[in-house]
Scaffold this motif. Structure first.
Motif, PDB file in Angstrom:
ATOM      1  N   TYR A  68       9.045 -21.702  -9.090  1.00  0.00           N
ATOM      2  CA  TYR A  68       8.962 -22.358  -7.773  1.00  0.00           C
ATOM      3  C   TYR A  68       7.505 -22.677  -7.406  1.00  0.00           C
ATOM      4  N   SER A  69       6.560 -21.880  -7.971  1.00  0.00           N
ATOM      5  CA  SER A  69       5.146 -21.971  -7.560  1.00  0.00           C
ATOM      6  C   SER A  69       4.504 -23.296  -7.951  1.00  0.00           C
ATOM      7  N   ILE A  70       5.090 -24.005  -8.931  1.00  0.00           N
ATOM      8  CA  ILE A  70       4.495 -25.294  -9.344  1.00  0.00           C
ATOM      9  C   ILE A  70       4.460 -26.252  -8.160  1.00  0.00           C
ATOM     10  N   GLU A  71       5.525 -26.295  -7.386  1.00  0.00           N
ATOM     11  CA  GLU A  71       5.558 -27.177  -6.209  1.00  0.00           C
ATOM     12  C   GLU A  71       5.200 -26.467  -4.903  1.00  0.00           C
ATOM     13  N   TYR A  73      -0.144 -22.709  -3.577  1.00  0.00           N
ATOM     14  CA  TYR A  73      -1.472 -23.313  -3.714  1.00  0.00           C
ATOM     15  C   TYR A  73      -1.953 -23.239  -5.157  1.00  0.00           C
ATOM     16  N   THR A  74      -1.673 -22.119  -5.827  1.00  0.00           N
ATOM     17  CA  THR A  74      -2.021 -21.973  -7.247  1.00  0.00           C
ATOM     18  C   THR A  74      -0.756 -21.566  -7.982  1.00  0.00           C
ATOM     19  N   ASN A  75      -0.292 -22.400  -8.900  1.00  0.00           N
ATOM     20  CA  ASN A  75       0.965 -22.045  -9.582  1.00  0.00           C
ATOM     21  C   ASN A  75       0.727 -20.957 -10.629  1.00  0.00           C
ATOM     22  N   GLN A  76       1.821 -20.321 -11.060  1.00  0.00           N
ATOM     23  CA  GLN A  76       1.699 -19.160 -11.950  1.00  0.00           C
ATOM     24  C   GLN A  76       1.055 -19.505 -13.291  1.00  0.00           C
ATOM     25  N   PHE A  77       1.208 -20.734 -13.759  1.00  0.00           N
ATOM     26  CA  PHE A  77       0.668 -21.107 -15.073  1.00  0.00           C
ATOM     27  C   PHE A  77      -0.857 -21.268 -15.009  1.00  0.00           C
ATOM     28  N   GLU A  78      -1.335 -21.911 -13.940  1.00  0.00           N
ATOM     29  CA  GLU A  78      -2.785 -21.982 -13.733  1.00  0.00           C
ATOM     30  C   GLU A  78      -3.352 -20.579 -13.544  1.00  0.00           C
ATOM     31  N   LEU A 106      -8.806 -15.976 -18.901  1.00  0.00           N
ATOM     32  CA  LEU A 106     -10.150 -16.505 -19.154  1.00  0.00           C
ATOM     33  C   LEU A 106     -11.195 -15.843 -18.246  1.00  0.00           C
ATOM     34  N   ASN A 107     -10.740 -14.849 -17.463  1.00  0.00           N
ATOM     35  CA  ASN A 107     -11.613 -14.114 -16.537  1.00  0.00           C
ATOM     36  C   ASN A 107     -12.315 -15.041 -15.550  1.00  0.00           C
ATOM     37  N   LEU A 108     -11.538 -15.989 -15.021  1.00  0.00           N
ATOM     38  CA  LEU A 108     -12.020 -16.885 -13.970  1.00  0.00           C
ATOM     39  C   LEU A 108     -11.577 -16.326 -12.615  1.00  0.00           C
ATOM     40  N   PRO A 109     -12.195 -16.782 -11.496  1.00  0.00           N
ATOM     41  CA  PRO A 109     -11.724 -16.333 -10.181  1.00  0.00           C
ATOM     42  C   PRO A 109     -10.247 -16.689 -10.009  1.00  0.00           C
ATOM     43  N   LEU A 110      -9.465 -15.772  -9.463  1.00  0.00           N
ATOM     44  CA  LEU A 110      -8.040 -16.015  -9.265  1.00  0.00           C
ATOM     45  C   LEU A 110      -7.805 -16.917  -8.062  1.00  0.00           C
ATOM     46  N   GLY A 111      -6.736 -17.727  -8.146  1.00  0.00           N
ATOM     47  CA  GLY A 111      -6.449 -18.699  -7.093  1.00  0.00           C
ATOM     48  C   GLY A 111      -5.592 -18.125  -5.971  1.00  0.00           C
ATOM     49  N   ASN A 112      -5.446 -18.903  -4.917  1.00  0.00           N
ATOM     50  CA  ASN A 112      -4.655 -18.536  -3.740  1.00  0.00           C
ATOM     51  C   ASN A 112      -3.165 -18.507  -4.115  1.00  0.00           C
ATOM     52  N   THR A 113      -2.519 -17.363  -3.893  1.00  0.00           N
ATOM     53  CA  THR A 113      -1.109 -17.212  -4.272  1.00  0.00           C
ATOM     54  C   THR A 113      -0.151 -17.511  -3.119  1.00  0.00           C
ATOM     55  N   ASN A 114      -0.679 -17.859  -1.950  1.00  0.00           N
ATOM     56  CA  ASN A 114       0.202 -18.153  -0.812  1.00  0.00           C
ATOM     57  C   ASN A 114       1.045 -19.389  -1.085  1.00  0.00           C
ATOM     58  N   SER A 115       2.196 -19.450  -0.424  1.00  0.00           N
ATOM     59  CA  SER A 115       3.060 -20.636  -0.507  1.00  0.00           C
ATOM     60  C   SER A 115       2.670 -21.637   0.566  1.00  0.00           C
TER      61      SER A 115
END
Length: 385
Positions: free
Chosen positions: A280-283, A286-291, A298-307
């Motif tokens: 569901y997170s793709i649509e 803010y940040t989908n599970q695959f990104e 890759l040890n990058l900053p994690l994205g916003n997980t809010n819907s």
């Protein structure tokens, strides 16, 4: 920081199925070069990765030799040769999730023992090396009907899980190592996805609710956010965070749980990768599970997980009675509905209950989204020519 983007860095992915295909959509956005290993030359990823290698994921040489060609290795399926991963890691290759975690998660028996050892609530269980041992336990009233039978290894999408109600059900089980669990009366099946990078930054997605198909034992609907009390959601989230911390996990971990009739949370099992409960997170997010999976490994900053909005996912599986070249009947009808996005996985052949795609429904109102999800489910059919 290493330059992963538009560079000679090569990300290796074990598995070329639909999860890999959706992961590639994100590597393409970031121009990360990807190599895939899969046994099927027509795997969903085969035509869209930068480099495709055909080989058996459980074969030591295939996995080891593939690993020698990449700079970092990840998975889209956990059933892979762990001895090859151990050797690659010993030789300096970065692998996320770590082979030690995959060793626990690959075996449902080891997984359950991990929960017990770490005081993580889970259904009471017994472990049997082979079916005859289980039959003996039943005959001597050590195990009572009904109970849940699970193959210790290689279960997926409802395969390898059965509710055993009587002796006859026992006779139809495969002759494999297994666990049995007490049948838990529960209100809801829930899931929480947690992302953690190597620096220890952690983010959780909202708790989702899963509705299952009664016969296929597959998820039919994933509902985000779950329609549960906020305290129950917080308890689920805290439990998922504890598992990630106790494993010292790096990557994306999906934690499936039961909410019991008295609102306790019991962990069912985990998946160390992007998961059906997060599509569901793709649509909707803010940040989908695959990104997020890419960011974590890759040890990058994690994205916003809010819907951004409420999201519901409907699984598209092959209709009963149809096998062969696939047709998505009435797909144009669901495309007329606002907020509906189909995802087709690139599998040319359908068969009963095979996962062929999913549809996301987004809406400001979760109840409206659920009604539209039902309409979608009743409209589109996955059949064959």
């Amino acid at each position: 920081m290493k330059n992963y983007f538009s560079s000679d860095f090569k990300l290796g992915i074990l598995g070329g199925g639909q999860l890999g295909r959706m992961l590639l959509a994100e590597t393409q956005k970031l121009d990360i070069y990807t190599a895939i290993l899969d046994s099927n030359k027509n795997a969903p990823c085969a035509q869209i990765c930068n480099e495709f290698h055909q080989g058996d994921l459980l074969d030591f040489d295939a996995v080891y030799n593939f690993g020698k060609t990449v700079d970092l290795l990840t998975i889209e399926i956990e059933n892979v040769n762990l001895d090859a991963l151990d050797k690659l890691e010993d030789e300096g290759l970065t692998i996320f999730p770590k082979p030690k975690d995959l060793r626990i998660i690959q075996s449902k028996a080891r997984q359950k023992n991990f929960y017990v050892d770490h005081q993580i609530p889970t259904a009471a269980f017994s472990h049997y090396a082979y079916l005859e041992e289980l039959k003996h336990a039943v005959e001597n009233d050590i195990v009572e009907f009904p109970f849940v039978w699970k193959a210790a290894r290689f279960g997926y999408d409802g395969n390898g899980v059965k509710i055993v109600r009587n002796i006859e059900d026992l006779e139809s089980l495969p002759l494999v190592e297994c666990i049995t669990e007490k049948l838990i009366p529960f209100k809801n099946e829930l899931a929480v996805i947690v992302a953690r990078n190597a620096d220890g930054e952690v983010k959780t997605y909202p708790v989702v609710e899963m509705e299952f198909h009664p016969e296929a034992n597959q998820v039919e609907y994933v509902i985000c956010p779950a329609r549960i009390d906020s305290q129950v959601a917080e308890n689920a989230r805290e439990l998922a965070l504890k598992i990630v911390s106790d494993l010292d996990f790096v990557g994306l971990l999906a934690v499936e749980m039961f909410q019991t009739v008295d609102d306790r949370i019991l962990v069912n099992e985990v998946a160390p990768r992007p998961h059906n409960s997060g599509h569901y997170s793709i649509e909707a997010s803010y940040t989908n599970q695959f990104e997020q999976h890419l960011r974590s490994i890759l040890n990058l900053p994690l994205g916003n997980t809010n819907s951004k909005v409420a999201g519901i996912m409907v699984n598209l599986v092959g209709d009963e009675g149809f096998s062969g070249e696939v047709i998505y009947e009435n797909i144009e009808e669901i495309l007329k509905i606002d907020g509906v996005t189909p995802h087709i996985y690139g599998k040319k052949e359908t068969r009963p209950f095979r996962k062929m795609g999913h549809v996301t429904i987004v809406n400001e109102n979760i109840d409206d989204a659920r009604k539209i999800a039902q309409q979608v489910k009743e409209t589109i059919r996955v059949i064959s020519k």
